[in-house]
Design a protein around this motif. Sequence first.
Motif, short mmCIF file in Angstrom:
data_model
loop_
_atom_site.label_atom_id
_atom_site.label_comp_id
_atom_site.label_asym_id
_atom_site.label_seq_id
_atom_site.Cartn_x
_atom_site.Cartn_y
_atom_site.Cartn_z
N VAL A 79 -12.89 3.87 0.14
CA VAL A 79 -11.91 2.79 0.09
C VAL A 79 -11.81 2.23 -1.32
O VAL A 79 -10.72 1.98 -1.84
N SER A 80 -12.94 2.02 -1.98
CA SER A 80 -12.94 1.43 -3.31
C SER A 80 -12.32 2.34 -4.35
O SER A 80 -11.87 1.86 -5.39
N LEU A 131 -7.06 4.76 5.16
CA LEU A 131 -7.59 3.70 6.03
C LEU A 131 -7.53 4.10 7.50
O LEU A 131 -8.47 3.82 8.26
N PHE A 132 -6.45 4.75 7.91
CA PHE A 132 -6.32 5.17 9.31
C PHE A 132 -7.46 6.10 9.70
O PHE A 132 -8.11 5.92 10.74
N LEU A 133 -7.71 7.10 8.87
CA LEU A 133 -8.79 8.05 9.16
C LEU A 133 -10.14 7.36 9.20
O LEU A 133 -10.96 7.61 10.11
N LEU A 134 -10.39 6.50 8.22
CA LEU A 134 -11.70 5.86 8.15
C LEU A 134 -11.88 4.83 9.26
O LEU A 134 -13.02 4.59 9.70
N TRP A 185 0.83 -1.20 0.00
CA TRP A 185 0.00 0.00 0.00
C TRP A 185 0.86 1.25 0.00
O TRP A 185 1.96 1.28 0.56
N THR A 186 0.34 2.31 -0.61
CA THR A 186 1.03 3.60 -0.63
C THR A 186 0.76 4.35 0.68
O THR A 186 -0.19 4.03 1.41
N PRO A 187 1.56 5.38 0.99
CA PRO A 187 1.30 6.18 2.19
C PRO A 187 -0.11 6.79 2.20
O PRO A 187 -0.74 6.87 3.25
N LEU A 188 -0.58 7.21 1.03
CA LEU A 188 -1.93 7.78 0.98
C LEU A 188 -2.98 6.73 1.31
O LEU A 188 -3.94 7.01 2.06
N ALA A 243 -8.25 -4.51 2.52
CA ALA A 243 -8.48 -3.10 2.83
C ALA A 243 -9.76 -2.91 3.65
O ALA A 243 -9.78 -2.21 4.66
N LEU A 244 -10.83 -3.57 3.20
CA LEU A 244 -12.09 -3.44 3.94
C LEU A 244 -12.06 -4.24 5.24
O LEU A 244 -12.79 -3.90 6.19
#
Length: 483
Positions: A152-153, A40-43, A32-35, A164-165
Motif C-alpha cells: 500500500v505504501s 486495495l481491492f485485492l489486499l 485514486w487511480t484504477p491501479l 488507504a490503510l
Amino acid sequence: MSDPQDVQSMPSAGMESPPPDHGAKPPARRFWTPLQIWVLFLLVLVNISNYLDRGVLAILQEPIKQDLLLADWQLGLISGPAFALLYSISGIPAARIADKLNRVTVLSIAITVWSGMTALCGAASSFAQLALARIGVGAGEGACTPVSHSLVSDHFPPRQRGMALSVLTTSIPIAQLMAPLIGGVVAMQYGWRTAFVVVGLPGILVAVLLRLTLRDPRHDMTNTLVTRKTQGSGKFLDDIKLLTANRSFVWLWFGATFLGQAVGATNVFTASYFLRQYDLTLAQVGAMMAAGLGAAGLIGTFMGGWLADRYAGEYGRSYPFMCAVAATGAGLMFAVVFTSPSWQVALGFLLLANIMGDMKNGPVYAAVQNMSPPHMRSTATAVILIGVIALGTGMGPMIVGLVSDSVAASSFAQSLGDYGMACPGGKPLPAASAEMGLACAQASAAGMRAGLLAACLAYAAAAPCFLMAARTIREPLQKIAAG
C-alpha cells in the motif's frame, strides 16, 4: 494486471517524482487511480481471509469448550499465545524476505498456508491438536500485515495513507461481520468443525487471484524510481537501531501493544460474555457480534482514516492522536458494556465501543509507514506487530481467561464443591440439580465479566502512549518519504 505507465504516473511514497529545483511541493492527487483501487481491492480480500480465519474462533469458543471440555485459560491460550507465538516469530523473517524479494509471491504462499491450517482446525479432537493447528495459522498469517502495508505504501503518498490503510483495514470489521454469521449459522447446522473448513478453504482461491493479477512494483524493472528507492533493506540490527532511536516510534509501539491486549481480549471474549451473562443463543449472539464488530467497525474505520488524513498537516501528528482518541473512547464504552443490566443496553454501547475502537485501524499503521524509511516498511510493521500480537493479542485473551477462571472459582458456592470439578467446561454435570446448574452459570458469567473489565485497563494505558507518540514527531512527512 497492472500497467507500467500507470505505476510510473502514480503518486506514492516509493514512486514520487523529485520536487522542482525551486522547492515547490508537487500537486497532490485528489482521486485514486484504477491501479490503486485494484491493489486495495485485492489486499482487502487477502486481509478478510486473514482476520476471518482467526476471528471465527471467537464465536465457536463455547461449542468447542463444551465438546473438548476446556477451561477458559485453555481458550485464552488457543486464541492468544498459541496463535501469537508463531505469528510474531514468522513476521520478522517474512518481512525481511518481503523487503528484498517479490512481495506478491511471499504473500500468496502465506495465504495458502494459513488457509489450509484453518481448515485443519476442524479436524482437531483434543486441546493439543487444536493448539498446534492455531500455531500453524499464526505462522502463515505473520506475513500478511507487513507485506500488505508495504505494498500500500508503495502505491499511496503519505497524506493518502490514512484513508488507504483504513480501506485496507475495513477487512477487520468486514471479517468481524462475516465470522459470527458464518460461525453461528454453519456451526448450528453442521457443527463447529465444518465452520472452520468453510472459512479456511476460500483463502486458497484468493492466493491464486493475487498471484495471477498483481505485480510487485518494486520488481517492475520499467519503473526505475521504485527500483532505485526501494532496492533492498539494510542490515537487520541497523534497521532496528534506526527504529528504536525514533522516540515517536517507540511510544507508538507501546501504545499499539497495550491496545493489542485490549482489542484481542474484547474481540475474543465478548461473544462468550453475552452467551453467559444474558442466556442468549449462538445465532442471536452471532448476529449481535456482526452488528457490533462488523457494521459499527466499518463506520469507525472510515471516520478514523478520513479525520487523520484531513488534519495530517506537515508532520502527520493526527495519526497517533486519532489512536489516542480511539483508545480512550473504546475503553469507556466497553466498561459500560460489561456492567450493563440488560443485553439491549449492552448492545447499544457495544456499537459505540466498536465505532470508537476501530477509528485507530488505519491511522496506527499509517503512522508506522510514515515514520519508516522506504527500504524497511515491511520490517517496521513486523516490529510493531511483535508488540501488538505477541505481547498484545497473545497475552490479552490469556489474562482474561486466567482472571475469569479465578473469579469464577472464588464466586462459586463452596458448599456445592469445587468449581472445576462441578462445572467442567463451565457447565454442570449431566445429573446435576437445577441449583447446581444455576450456580455454575452465575459463576461463569461473573468470572468473564471480571476478566473483560480488567481488559479495559489496557485501553486506558494505550491512550497516553499514543499522545506521546504524536507530541514527539519531529520529521516532516515528505522528508521521511524521500528516504
